[in-house]
Design a protein around this motif. Sequence first.
Motif, PDB file in Angstrom:
ATOM      1  N   VAL A  94     -70.918   2.892 -28.412  1.00 54.48           N
ATOM      2  CA  VAL A  94     -72.206   3.508 -28.100  1.00 54.48           C
ATOM      3  C   VAL A  94     -72.045   5.012 -27.903  1.00 54.48           C
ATOM      4  O   VAL A  94     -71.159   5.466 -27.176  1.00 54.48           O
ATOM      5  CB  VAL A  94     -72.818   2.860 -26.843  1.00 54.48           C
ATOM      6  CG1 VAL A  94     -74.124   3.559 -26.460  1.00 54.48           C
ATOM      7  CG2 VAL A  94     -73.048   1.371 -27.076  1.00 54.48           C
ATOM      8  N   LYS A  95     -72.918   5.797 -28.556  1.00 53.10           N
ATOM      9  CA  LYS A  95     -72.918   7.249 -28.455  1.00 53.10           C
ATOM     10  C   LYS A  95     -74.088   7.716 -27.591  1.00 53.10           C
ATOM     11  O   LYS A  95     -75.039   6.951 -27.367  1.00 53.10           O
ATOM     12  CB  LYS A  95     -73.008   7.864 -29.851  1.00 53.10           C
ATOM     13  CG  LYS A  95     -71.908   7.432 -30.814  1.00 53.10           C
ATOM     14  CD  LYS A  95     -71.985   8.187 -32.124  1.00 53.10           C
ATOM     15  CE  LYS A  95     -73.273   7.931 -32.877  1.00 53.10           C
ATOM     16  NZ  LYS A  95     -73.389   6.565 -33.392  1.00 53.10           N
ATOM     17  N   PRO A  96     -74.059   8.962 -27.117  1.00 59.01           N
ATOM     18  CA  PRO A  96     -75.197   9.486 -26.343  1.00 59.01           C
ATOM     19  C   PRO A  96     -76.489   9.384 -27.148  1.00 59.01           C
ATOM     20  O   PRO A  96     -76.529   9.701 -28.337  1.00 59.01           O
ATOM     21  CB  PRO A  96     -74.805  10.954 -26.101  1.00 59.01           C
ATOM     22  CG  PRO A  96     -73.309  10.957 -26.136  1.00 59.01           C
ATOM     23  CD  PRO A  96     -72.932   9.934 -27.173  1.00 59.01           C
ATOM     24  N   GLY A  97     -77.546   8.918 -26.505  1.00 56.79           N
ATOM     25  CA  GLY A  97     -78.846   8.781 -27.151  1.00 56.79           C
ATOM     26  C   GLY A  97     -79.062   7.449 -27.843  1.00 56.79           C
ATOM     27  O   GLY A  97     -80.167   7.169 -28.305  1.00 56.79           O
ATOM     28  N   ASP A  98     -78.038   6.620 -27.928  1.00 55.06           N
ATOM     29  CA  ASP A  98     -78.179   5.320 -28.593  1.00 55.06           C
ATOM     30  C   ASP A  98     -79.034   4.359 -27.777  1.00 55.06           C
ATOM     31  O   ASP A  98     -79.001   4.363 -26.542  1.00 55.06           O
ATOM     32  CB  ASP A  98     -76.808   4.676 -28.823  1.00 55.06           C
ATOM     33  CG  ASP A  98     -76.144   5.142 -30.112  1.00 55.06           C
ATOM     34  OD1 ASP A  98     -76.836   5.747 -30.946  1.00 55.06           O
ATOM     35  OD2 ASP A  98     -74.931   4.905 -30.277  1.00 55.06           O
TER      36      ASP A  98
END
Length: 296
Positions: A70-74
């Motif tokens: 998971v990345k930032p904003g996901d």
Amino acid sequence: MSGLRERFVVWGLIVGASLWLVGCSSTSLNRAPVEDRRSASQKAAMDPNTQAVKQPPGFENAGKPGYYTVKPGDTLIRVGLETGQNWKDIRRWNNLDNPNQIEVGQVLRVVPPGANGSAATQTAAVTRPITSSTANASSVPPPGQAASAAKQPASAPQPASAAQPEAAAANGEDQVAWNWPVNGGSVLAGFDEVKNKGLDISGAAGDPVFAAADGRVVYAGAGLRGYGNLIILKHNNTYLTAYAHNQTLLVKEDQSVRKGQKIAEMGNSDADRVKLHFEVRRQGKPVDPAKYLPAR
């Protein structure tokens, strides 16, 4: 009296000498202190007051095929779009009680449990193409037709359409008969892998938006930032399409749709003007829809 005095003097000399010896002994011991050569991490590990670093869920699977970090904003919806999966399946595969609570660094399974190989291979191995509800349940011919069917020569392969070079060129992937998602309208912005992951098509508020091919609705809502009122269709184990910025959504999740069926009305939700943003995703990766759609 003189004898007593002499005794006190002697005792004083003895005590003073003892103290002097003790002082010399302690001084000599402190001349060569023991050097602590442990690293900071080793000291922290041996310190009972040091708390263990909390790792995100699933961190042990980071980098493995079939998993997504998971990345930032996901959000789970975006993860589904990026991996070509239904967000509800991802929720089930990862036993997520609350789909809105995923954290940066968390590693999610994005293929069914028990599948092997890369994410794309796993998906293709376990997912069958989506068929309409009117399709026959069995492809086995009746007994009377089996013999005659066996005698017929195999039909010659048809040449690939020039309007669909990429779709026809891929060996073994699911083929889709595509159609434009709107009637008329000009292309406002073409495909760019970084800046624009699809086509922006002009139109008027309320214009019909059509399914580009047979499929199933895997998302219908406004939970993905930048897309407004969005519909995502899964066509088979290879392709998804996305229809963004609608003013009205006319289908629900898990609903099967046919090519050309009206699924939404064009609008400007989360956009600077009325338009349809249309994406084609091949195994989660955005591709140029103009290379798949028929020539106008």
